[in-house]
Design an enzyme around this catalytic site. Sequence first.
Site, PDB file in Angstrom:
ATOM      1  N   ASP A 152      -2.108  -3.621  11.388  1.00 16.47           N
ATOM      2  CA  ASP A 152      -2.203  -4.190  10.038  1.00 16.47           C
ATOM      3  C   ASP A 152      -1.415  -5.494   9.955  1.00 16.47           C
ATOM      4  O   ASP A 152      -0.686  -5.737   8.984  1.00 16.47           O
ATOM      5  CB  ASP A 152      -1.703  -3.180   9.000  1.00 16.47           C
ATOM      6  CG  ASP A 152      -2.195  -3.515   7.588  1.00 16.47           C
ATOM      7  OD1 ASP A 152      -3.196  -4.266   7.480  1.00 16.47           O
ATOM      8  OD2 ASP A 152      -1.601  -3.049   6.608  1.00 16.47           O
ATOM      9  N   GLY A 197       0.810  -1.202   0.000  1.00 15.14           N
ATOM     10  CA  GLY A 197       0.000   0.000   0.000  1.00 15.14           C
ATOM     11  C   GLY A 197       0.847   1.257   0.000  1.00 15.14           C
ATOM     12  O   GLY A 197       0.428   2.313  -0.469  1.00 15.14           O
TER      13      GLY A 197
END
Length: 834
Positions: A641, A526
């Site tokens: 995450d 990301g």
Amino acid sequence: MPVHLCFSLVLSLFQAIQCSTIFNITASRPLVQNQTLVSPRQIFELGFFRPNESGKQYVGIWYKNINPSRVVWVANRDKPIGDADQSATLLIGGDGNLKLLDGQQNTVWSTNITAKSNYSAALLSDYGNLVLQDGSADEMWQSFDEPADTLLPNMKMGVNVKTGKRQNLISWKGEDDPSFGRFVAGVTSETPPQVFSWNGSSPRWRSGQWDKSKFIGISTINTTYLSGYNLQQSIDQGTSYFSFSDYNNSFFGYLIISSEGSLKFVLWNDGWSTYWEAPAPTNQCDVYGTCGPFGVCDPSSSTMCRCLKGFKPRSDEEWYRGNRTGGCLRDMELNCQNSTSAVASTTVEKDMFARMNSMKLPDSADYLSSVADKEECQSWCLRNCSCLAFSFVDTIGCMVWSRDLIDIQQFSTAGEVLFVRLAAADAGIPMKTKLVISLSTISVIILFGVGISVWCLPRWRGKFRKMKIPRLLKSVDTAYKSEELVAARKEQMKQEDASELVVYDLDSILLATDNFNAKNKLGTGGFGPVYKGKLNGGKEIAAKRLSSNSGQGIAEFKNEILLISKLQHRNLVRLFGYCTEGEEKILVYEYLPNKSLDAFLFDSKEKAKLSWGTRFRIIQGIARGLLYLHRDSCLRVIHRDLKVSNILLDEKMNPKISDFGLARMFEGTQVLVNTHKVVGTLGYMSPEYAMGGIFSEKSDVYSFGVLMLEIISSKKNTSPDYLGQHLNLLTYAWQLWCEGRGLDLMDEAIADAFSPSEVIRCIELGLLCVQDYAADRPNMSAVVLMLSGQSDLPQPKQPTFTFQRSTTHKVQIQPKEETFLSRNTITVTMVEGR
């Protein structure tokens, strides 16, 4: 046999069968043994029963046609009938009362109504309520007014102060003995009311105050059922009654106080399942007063108990031996207590209030109905020296405490704000002295800063430079100023010398990666692409380059530098330095030759290289890395995450947790944070985080549980393979576990060589970690012990929180304007590939 005799025999048998079930009891139709009274829709049944075929008989009500059955009400709890007595009857007496008579016609139990009726009848409703009516069908008595150990839908539990009548639940003495036990559950008459369970006269558990929709001391209560809870209080009538409605028009649910003292909410779903229990078996803090007066119980802490700020253990010896029920004492007398005259009060500093977030508020609050807001509540408390603490809850109002603060718990989700009264001079330093110290400190800092600038100026240039983190935080931009970093930045300034990173210039990075050549590309996340490189000295690196179209940005870039530079652990990826030249923002890591775990785990050819021994070591390594982040590092860190693609593998297949762009730091005493922005990966996000923006250590524990099940099975949690059969890997694993086929979850590629006991333990631990409620999940200290076999595993509860997605996505969710620890309404504002 003649036909007419055959017919007569069949008819008599049919009549006998019909007579075994009746729908009311009247003066002419008593209930005898081997008969039952049933409700109109045959949901409940009343009759004689013997607990576990014991030698004692009772009259009770139970669910009909459900196996195992469940007795919900007993008439003659302390007066059983002998097993040999076959002539006992339940009938309507001449005075209109419903009576239970033994074989000698002695009254064993009676309704004891005073209004006589010659036309009384007893009926059983579909809600399990035995009702005695007169000839006009007016209700004269009902079993709902005399509960046993079970609260059914639409039944009331409570107190009438004026009459002194209490409708409490009283436990059975034992599993097969319905006589009155030691444990009681009931509602208090205070304002706002609370639900308690008692062991005799001693409190065992407390719900916290009722806020007109829920009990604020129950952090794990399932919001699915909130709309069905009801507590009606009438100050004028002196009554407080709690009840719950039948959820989803189902009669098959109840609240029970067990013979072991647990208050349980039980529902039928192809079997009886406990959906909520208090005290929670895995949470010792649920037990009333575990940490004593002025003590705070934190289930996520290894020590569990701590004293409130400004307090110390009453007995150091007992406290450190593990007996904390004696609680704590104030370390310094309040200023108002030292003020003995009006003149003195003008010279003594006023007391202050220490704010404590996410708390189960103490017991024994006094409610001030006339106080309209928080400021007035604080002023009232400050004016009254007997006031030790206050809290203003919007849905309740102002509550103050003048007695010992007891049964306080630190929540990881939900909870309220408590303000505890302290002496203003926390360390006994007068205000003027504090001012002098503050000015002196500022002067020293200024002089120190000038000296550092002069020293650093000649060393400013060079191909490789060492730079302190504060310069980066100042030079990049000021977009990242969240409250949770304040404490971390203070700690960072204290340890500044240990936080030096190499600052690379862009030319060295371009040379190392061959101008970001595609052949050196290791992957894309990301943040942006990651490239392999080799510096002039031969050191191999991985350069993560922030792409211009990345959903992440400067905040995540700074976050990684701020965090990883402070963290050193064998199971965390190591950051060498960074580059911030021009528009480029690059992070330089150690190079790990085996890339990320998902490259092996989800590749049909590569996954066979991960033997069970290797997978188990990877699971243990990740657990140790998380334990370091949560408990053992100088900063307490929540990763937010954690997933397979963020686990990197070195040359020996040792795991290293990476990608700290979304990680957050918090203070040592803080166990919960509420965020404006929910970011993470669907399938790995815990319920409380995805639904309400509330995250804690237990959010990482949930992600770890998902990751464990993926490592065991080589299946993605959100794989499309489950669609049409199972919502995701969690529901699939749960079904296998319940069916006793847990080992079927094992990856077939390595099914020939593994340790069944280790696999089963890991599956069970994975299911424990993905339980819906954060309080039910173990912390990482417990996880590490469970993995090593040094700790027993409790029974996991069914995971129900899932996302039905065919692919894993990075999601950013924007709740409404934040209020501390509120349950935010959330909408998805951005979804992008991860």
